[in-house]
Design an enzyme around this catalytic site. Structure first.
Site, PDB file in Angstrom:
ATOM      1  N   ASP A   1      12.435   4.482 -33.474  1.00  0.00           N
ATOM      2  CA  ASP A   1      11.807   5.466 -34.367  1.00  0.00           C
ATOM      3  C   ASP A   1      10.962   6.440 -33.545  1.00  0.00           C
ATOM      4  O   ASP A   1      10.126   6.022 -32.748  1.00  0.00           O
ATOM      5  CB  ASP A   1      10.936   4.748 -35.410  1.00  0.00           C
ATOM      6  CG  ASP A   1      10.845   5.536 -36.713  1.00  0.00           C
ATOM      7  OD1 ASP A   1      11.187   6.738 -36.717  1.00  0.00           O
ATOM      8  OD2 ASP A   1      10.433   4.947 -37.723  1.00  0.00           O
TER       9      ASP A   1
ATOM     10  N   ASP B   1      12.904   2.564 -27.324  1.00  0.00           N
ATOM     11  CA  ASP B   1      12.374   2.514 -28.682  1.00  0.00           C
ATOM     12  C   ASP B   1      13.347   3.271 -29.599  1.00  0.00           C
ATOM     13  O   ASP B   1      14.216   4.018 -29.127  1.00  0.00           O
ATOM     14  CB  ASP B   1      10.999   3.201 -28.653  1.00  0.00           C
ATOM     15  CG  ASP B   1      10.353   3.319 -30.008  1.00  0.00           C
ATOM     16  OD1 ASP B   1      10.413   2.353 -30.789  1.00  0.00           O
ATOM     17  OD2 ASP B   1       9.774   4.399 -30.297  1.00  0.00           O
TER      18      ASP B   1
ATOM     19  N   ASP C   1       8.187   6.896 -27.501  1.00  0.00           N
ATOM     20  CA  ASP C   1       7.431   8.082 -27.922  1.00  0.00           C
ATOM     21  C   ASP C   1       5.943   7.784 -28.069  1.00  0.00           C
ATOM     22  O   ASP C   1       5.182   8.669 -28.453  1.00  0.00           O
ATOM     23  CB  ASP C   1       7.979   8.641 -29.251  1.00  0.00           C
ATOM     24  CG  ASP C   1       7.710   7.718 -30.417  1.00  0.00           C
ATOM     25  OD1 ASP C   1       8.085   6.530 -30.330  1.00  0.00           O
ATOM     26  OD2 ASP C   1       7.127   8.169 -31.417  1.00  0.00           O
TER      27      ASP C   1
HETATM   28 MG   LIG Z   1       8.465   5.040 -31.757  1.00  0.00          MG
END
Ligand SMILES: [Mg+2]
Length: 274
Positions: A21, A19, A216
């Site tokens: 961001d 990922d 995240d």
């Molecule tokens: Mg993310």
């Protein structure tokens, strides 16, 4: 939450899917440990591919952003939900050629790049992503096409997006409106669905079991990685994880990508800058 086990039993790794961001940056701020980790992996020839649910970005946008943080990558090292949706449409509906697109220019470009026509004339596929210029007329065309039998594909299910000042509706909110009107369930491409991970995996050409999925968010990144059959790593630099016992847990939890000490398999399957 599984207990952190970052220093134990890392699998042999031939490739990484990650990922963006919350992992490499937060908004416009780089997460330095992560940038440095990917730079190190690049030096040793470990192939990686970034995946993002954001259909309004092009791979070149991501290349420019990471370049500003000091990580030079190639556009084919990025799979957006727009690109994965276009490739999935091509593969799943080989006889279709006309696609009605509600979305950003990057989505229409991705659809055109796989050889499909972007049109509002008798579309065989309706493809919806985030469109900040969405209108009732666009939704009417989509609804009519779907009621006439067009396939319905949504880039990503995100309902709410953070902005500098608060929130805005995500692609999932408008996709849900068209789904409600037509009572047709869309095929959703982005995380937590596994399609984008599979697209990235085919670019890397690595084995599932030897490819780490880093993210995240448990509800999106980790579920998508699990559904695609990959070992998963939760990095706690982004959205704080919320307890949800119904969701599959990550295999590893780290507070920084600097904690990842992976035995790298020799003879990575392809050169870095193919
Ligand atoms: Mg993310």
């Amino acid at each position: 939450m599984a207990s952190p086990n970052s220093h134990l039993n890392w699998p042999s790794v031939a490739g990484i899917i990650s990922d963006l961001d919350g992992v490499l940056y937060r908004g416009d701020a780089a997460i330095v440990d992560a940038i440095e980790a990917f730079a190190r992996w690049q030096v040793v020839g470990l192939p990686f591919c970034f995946v993002t649910n954001n259909s309004t970005l092009t791979p070149e946008d991501v290349v420019r952003k990471l370049e500003a943080f000091g990580l030079a990558i190639a556009p084919n090292e990025v799979v957006t939900s727009a690109i994965a949706a276009a490739e999935l449409a091509r593969a799943k509906y080989p006889d279709a050629s006309r696609v009605y697109v509600i979305g950003a220019p990057s989505l229409a470009n991705a659809v055109a790049t796989v050889g499909l026509d972007v049109t509002d004339q008798e579309p065989e596929i309706v493809m919806m992503g985030l469109d900040r210029g969405i209108t009732h007329e666009k939704m009417r065309i989509a609804v009519e096409a779907i009621l006439n039998g067009a396939a319905f594909i949504g880039t990503n299910p995100d309902l709410l997006l953070p902005t500098a000042d608060g929130f805005e509706p995500g692609a999932g909110a408008t996709i849900s409106a068209v789904a409600a009107a037509t009572q047709v369930k869309p095929l959703i491409v982005g995380k937590p669905e596994p399609h984008m991970i599979k697209t990235a995996l085919s670019r890397l050409g690595t084995e599932r079991s030897a490819t780490l999925m880093i993210g995240d968010q448990i509800a999106t990144d980790i579920q998508a990685g699990k559904r695609a059959g990959l070992p998963t790593v939760l990095v706690t630099t982004g959205v704080p994880p919320r307890e949800n016992p119904a969701l599959a847990r990550p295999d590893f939890i780290v507070s920084s990508l600097a904690e990842i000490e992976i035995p790298i398999l020799a003879g990575s399957p392809r050169q870095r800058r193919a």
